[in-house]
Each structure stands twice: as C-alpha cells, then as structure tokens.
Scaffold this active site. Structure first.
Site, PDB file in Angstrom:
ATOM      1  N   ASP A  62      45.231  69.440  55.355  1.00 37.70           N
ATOM      2  CA  ASP A  62      45.118  69.661  56.801  1.00 37.70           C
ATOM      3  C   ASP A  62      44.469  68.480  57.516  1.00 37.70           C
ATOM      4  OD1 ASP A  62      45.475  71.268  59.109  1.00 37.70           O
ATOM      5  OD2 ASP A  62      43.407  71.980  59.008  1.00 37.70           O
ATOM      6  N   SER A 117      45.628  73.318  64.684  1.00 37.32           N
ATOM      7  CA  SER A 117      46.711  73.764  63.810  1.00 37.32           C
ATOM      8  C   SER A 117      47.168  75.154  64.240  1.00 37.32           C
ATOM      9  CB  SER A 117      46.234  73.819  62.354  1.00 37.32           C
ATOM     10  OG  SER A 117      45.754  72.561  61.934  1.00 37.32           O
ATOM     11  N   GLN A 151      53.614  71.529  59.085  1.00 34.82           N
ATOM     12  CA  GLN A 151      52.672  72.146  60.010  1.00 34.82           C
ATOM     13  C   GLN A 151      53.153  71.948  61.445  1.00 34.82           C
ATOM     14  OE1 GLN A 151      48.665  70.423  61.371  1.00 34.82           O
ATOM     15  NE2 GLN A 151      48.029  71.784  59.718  1.00 34.82           N
TER      16      GLN A 151
END
Length: 293
Positions: free
Chosen positions: A211, A235, A285
C-alpha cells in the site's frame, strides 16, 4: 532523541502485524505503541492485520493467495482494531474467509481472502524490468534527508520519521517541485532487518508494504502531491495476489503504473518481483485523488 535501530523497527512492525485471538474467529490488532501513530491508521496495516486474522483461522497446508479489500472509514491510531472472521468455505483445495475490521463499533474495512493447498501447474510470467540493483541506489531516507531543509516545518517530523520498510527508489521524485511525468515508478523495498522464517509473517509484511507506492503513482502525470497542493487522497479498495514464495527481508522490486484517472479517482497497478526475477505478487488499487484548490 536517538532513532530506533533497523532491528527494533522490524521487530515492532512484526509485533504490530501479529493479531491476538480473543475469541473464536475474533482477533485484535494492536495500535502503534508509545504514541507513535499519526492520527489515521495506514491502510497497509489494516490489510496486513486482516490477512493475519484470515491466515490464523485457516489450518495448514492452505496458504493465502489473494485478497480483496474495501476501505470504508479511516482508522484511528488511538484505538486497537477488532477483526471478525467469517468462514464462508472450507474445501479440499481452497478456503474462503471474510474479515470485517471494526473500531468503536463501526466497520472500517471489509476483506475477502482465498487460501489454497499448494500444487503444481502450468507456468508463465511477465519479465522483471531492467533496473539498477538496490546497492546502486540511494535509500529513501537519504533522499529525504537531502531535501529536508526545503520541507515546510509542519511536515518535517512526518517526512523524516524512521520507517520499518526500507525503500530505494529507482528515480527519486521531488517532494517540493513535482514535475509531470509518465505514470510509472519502480522501487526496491524490504523490511529493515531479518524477521525469521514464518511465511505468514512475510506475506503480512508484503501486504503492508504493497500500500506504500500505488496512490503516488496516480499523481505523477499531474505534477501534484499532498505536500505542495490541497490534495485529498486515500485508498478506496486494494487487491493483492500472492503468486510465489518470497522473503520480505530480501530485496523486492515494486513496479507500479497508473493506466487511468478521473472522477476524483485513480486506478493503479503493481507487480512485485524477487531479486532473481520471479513475479511473486500482483497488486491493484483504486484511490481517491481529489484536488481542493
């Protein structure tokens, strides 16, 4: 104040990612110790702790090979996170888990995770990009130290804080004068010290680190970042596929690209390679990317 050693940083991250079983299919992930949090919980932490809860609820030899998560609310570093596991399926080859992460009675993340008994099969993979080895590159710590005098005072503590994941970017970018560039970046990363041989922990560390680069990739064509513009970013969802065995305390190459952005969202993809060229994981993502001028 003396910065913690790489060994201490690595040990603290492993402790953070070790969830405690407090009842059947109910786990607790601790918060960052000693008031070292930064307000909002890092999304990679929630993903990694949720993955650990799913892994602990599943008997060997099944191992995690994919996860798909949606972020709903920002987590708060002042509180631990509870993880409720739902055992949707247990078959001979595969098992499926749902994990609901909550704080103060409200869900902050939903995750589905699939686990499989290892088996052989047909093989192919993308080639690893031709980039300099990590030994030829400056660490992110050194890059940041070289520009700290140009960073606004209010950002310096966050900008220079010690991190348990060591990163060596192939093409470091400016945090003060970001220039528009192709939406692609490559960086080597590893946890800062050896962490033993538990493969579940290595998967959790990779999930945590996955991430760390994606959202920034979507900003590259626009010459903006959170320090120089009123950029709201977060996110929205996160998918990770674990293809091969690896060690998170060996160098891994994270190559990211962003093929699309629009409607205050950006879509970002990543491939993670071991030093010997094996594609060990893939990531996708979608993130919030909203300018508030």
């Amino acid at each position: 104040m003396t910065n913690p050693s790489p060994e201490a940083l690595a040990a603290d991250l492993c402790d953070l990612l070790t969830v405690e079983e407090i009842d059947t299919d109910l786990y607790r992930g601790r918060r960052i110790a000693n008031g070292q949090g930064h307000g909002r919980v890092f999304g990679g932490q929630v993903i990694a702790q949720a993955l650990q809860a799913a892994q602990q609820s599943t008997d060997a030899p099944k191992v995690a090979h994919s996860l798909h998560a949606y972020f709903m609310r920002p987590g708060n570093d002042d509180y631990p996170i509870l993880f409720r596991v739902v055992r949707d399926f247990d078959g001979k080859s595969f098992a499926t888990r749902r994990v609901i992460a909550t704080q103060k009675g409200l869900p902050i993340l939903n995750m589905a995770c699939s686990l499989q008994v290892p088996e052989d099969g047909l093989r192919h993979q993308d080639a690893m990009p031709d980039v300099p080895p990590p030994e030829d590159l400056k660490s992110d710590v050194d890059v940041r130290a070289g520009m700290v005098d140009s960073i606004p005072e209010r950002f310096r503590a966050h900008f220079t804080r010690p991190r348990p994941i060591e990163i060596r970017p192939v093409a470091p970018r400016s945090f003060i004068n970001p220039e528009k560039s192709e939406p692609r970046q490559d960086s080597w990363f590893r946890i800062s010290a050896p962490i033993g041989d538990d493969p579940a922990m290595h998967r959790a560390v990779l999930a945590y680190a996955s991430d760390m680069a994606l959202l920034g990739t979507g900003t590259l064509p626009h010459g903006v970042n959170w320090m120089t513009h009123k950029l709201q970013s977060a996110s929205l969802d996160h998918s990770l596929w674990l293809h091969e065995d690896f060690r998170a305390d060996d160098w891994l190459l994270y190559t990211c690209d962003s093929p699309w952005a629009g409607h205050a969202r950006s879509f970002n993809r990543g491939k993670i390679f071991s030093r010997d060229g094996r594609l060990v994981a893939s990531v996708a993502q979608e993130g919030l990317m909203r300018l508030r001028e």
